[in-house]
Design a protein around this motif. Structure first.
Motif, PDB file in Angstrom:
ATOM      1  N   GLU A  18      -4.938   5.742  -1.820  1.00  0.00           N
ATOM      2  CA  GLU A  18      -4.230   5.037  -0.939  1.00  0.00           C
ATOM      3  C   GLU A  18      -2.495   5.096  -0.540  1.00  0.00           C
ATOM      4  O   GLU A  18      -2.116   6.434  -0.020  1.00  0.00           O
ATOM      5  CB  GLU A  18      -3.138   3.561  -2.336  1.00  0.00           C
ATOM      6  N   ASN A 103       2.160  -1.218  -6.690  1.00  0.00           N
ATOM      7  CA  ASN A 103       1.100  -1.095  -6.033  1.00  0.00           C
ATOM      8  C   ASN A 103       1.919  -0.202  -4.578  1.00  0.00           C
ATOM      9  O   ASN A 103       3.048   0.500  -5.026  1.00  0.00           O
ATOM     10  CB  ASN A 103      -0.005  -2.103  -6.029  1.00  0.00           C
ATOM     11  N   ASP A 104       1.071  -0.667  -3.529  1.00  0.00           N
ATOM     12  CA  ASP A 104       1.327  -1.106  -2.287  1.00  0.00           C
ATOM     13  C   ASP A 104       2.937  -1.099  -1.897  1.00  0.00           C
ATOM     14  O   ASP A 104       3.821  -1.865  -2.187  1.00  0.00           O
ATOM     15  CB  ASP A 104       1.073  -1.539  -1.299  1.00  0.00           C
ATOM     16  N   ASN A 154      -0.888  -6.174  -2.330  1.00  0.00           N
ATOM     17  CA  ASN A 154      -1.192  -4.931  -2.032  1.00  0.00           C
ATOM     18  C   ASN A 154      -0.163  -4.717  -0.288  1.00  0.00           C
ATOM     19  O   ASN A 154       1.006  -4.949   0.255  1.00  0.00           O
ATOM     20  CB  ASN A 154      -2.564  -5.195  -1.581  1.00  0.00           C
ATOM     21  N   ASP A 204      -6.649  -5.316   1.620  1.00  0.00           N
ATOM     22  CA  ASP A 204      -5.980  -4.069   0.844  1.00  0.00           C
ATOM     23  C   ASP A 204      -4.733  -3.686   1.163  1.00  0.00           C
ATOM     24  O   ASP A 204      -3.979  -4.462   1.758  1.00  0.00           O
ATOM     25  CB  ASP A 204      -7.297  -2.598   0.044  1.00  0.00           C
ATOM     26  N   GLY A 205      -4.633  -2.610   2.104  1.00  0.00           N
ATOM     27  CA  GLY A 205      -3.775  -1.817   2.752  1.00  0.00           C
ATOM     28  C   GLY A 205      -3.468  -2.245   4.181  1.00  0.00           C
ATOM     29  O   GLY A 205      -4.759  -2.850   4.982  1.00  0.00           O
ATOM     30  N   THR A 246      -9.280   1.430   1.131  1.00  0.00           N
ATOM     31  CA  THR A 246      -8.124   0.909   0.631  1.00  0.00           C
ATOM     32  C   THR A 246      -6.779   0.511   1.492  1.00  0.00           C
ATOM     33  O   THR A 246      -6.397  -0.233   1.067  1.00  0.00           O
ATOM     34  CB  THR A 246      -7.239   1.559  -0.565  1.00  0.00           C
TER      35      THR A 246
END
Ligand SMILES: O=C(O)[C@H](O)[C@@H](O)[C@H](O)[C@H](O)CO
Ligand SMILES: [Zn+2]
Length: 299
Positions: A18, A103-104, A154, A204-205, A246
């Motif tokens: 990630e 997370n992100d 995210n 996601d990303g 991701t």
């Protein structure tokens, strides 16, 4: 006349690769393995990879202007000194939610780190919903909570004029936008700019390109898509040889290479045999798009 090429460049698998960030000065790619609890720094010129282990799940790591990195690990913002591999806590968040983790995250054009949280997953995408929030950390290490009720916080990035903040809460299957005030770091006027198409998977990303278009990695979709946030149209789809793509960032010379991370967590042996490169990092060349340099955390 497309000459788009996808190569697997980091062949060591991550559980959940990630948060790729290109570091221009060193010509290296920084990325995390969230549940593998590692931060990697890979040099494409030498194919050397250095790694720092974390004690908890690490959602993001970003360069810091004063040196080292700022990370979102467990429920803490931390400062990482790469040479000594030591991490010290900057701030703790979600103190009422012990099952949450970062997370992100990404640094805004003024040097603030924005990063969101989510509940720990029982298995990929299976988790207690609405537990996450979006936070930012400013140069004085003051934490701001922007909103809550997030399922999986995210991808995020800012428009080229810094007036718009783009954001993904994965399980909404949308990309959203907010007005952004670069002077205060505050967001307002939440709206949807893209709805995932059937078969595209889970957003996601993401990262913005030099034309203001967004590149979104599609988890369980095995692709990155380029979308135009002005029109809500998908302009391009690039498929990868793994399903769990991701996140992505531009890097390399002129920022014309798109690096894409992937995950293998939750796959069984049969899945792994079909997708032996799951968890690896890929490079896409020949896109005809370019990225912009990553921002560093100020403070
Ligand atoms: O990579 C991330 O952002 C999450 O930490 C992962 O767990 C997956 O993306 C998620 O399962 C699907 O959205
Ligand atoms: Zn993600």
């Amino acid at each position: 006349m497309s000459s788009v090429k996808v190569e697997c460049v980091v062949k060591e698998r991550c559980e959940i690769g990630e948060g790729p960030v290109w570091e221009e000065k060193e010509g290296t790619l920084l990325f995390v393995d969230i549940s593998g609890q590692k931060i990697h720094r890979w040099n494409p010129a030498t194919n050397q990879k250095e790694t720092v282990a974390t004690e908890k799940f690490v959602g993001c790591a970003v360069p810091r202007r004063s040196g080292g990195y700022v990370i979102g690990e467990g429920r803490s913002f931390g400062a990482l000194d790469w040479e000594s591999k030591s991490i010290s806590t900057i701030a703790v968040i979600d103190e009422d939610k012990p099952n949450n983790r970062f997370n992100d995250g990404k640094v805004d054009p003024a040097g603030r780190l924005f990063a969101g949280t989510m509940a720990m997953e029982e298995r990929p995408t299976v988790l207690e919903l609405k537990q996450g929030s979006l936070f930012s950390l400013n140069k004085d290490h003051i934490v701001v909570k922007h909103f809550n009720q997030v399922d999986i916080s995210n991808g995020l990035d800012w428009s080229l004029d810094h007036k718009t903040f783009y954001y993904i809460d994965s399980l909404t299957y949308t990309v959203e936008a907010f007005n952004y005030d670069i002077n205060t770091g505050s967001i307002s006027n939440r709206r949807m700019v893209y709805k995932m198409d059937e078969g595209e998977g889970i957003p996601d990303g993401m990262c913005i390109d030099a034309d203001g278009r967004l590149w979104v990695a599609c988890y369980n979709g095995g692709r990155v898509i380029q979308i135009d946030p002005q029109t809500g149209v998908c302009l391009q789809t690039v498929k990868l040889p793994v399903d769990k793509t991701t996140s992505c960032c531009f890097g390399g010379r002129d920022y014309s290479d798109l690096y894409v991370t992937s995950a293998c967590k939750g796959m069984d042996e049969a899945d792994m045999a079909k997708q032996p490169q799951a968890g690896c990092v890929f490079r896409i060349t020949g896109l005809g798009a370019k990225g912009i340099p990553a921002n560093s955390f100020t403070g």
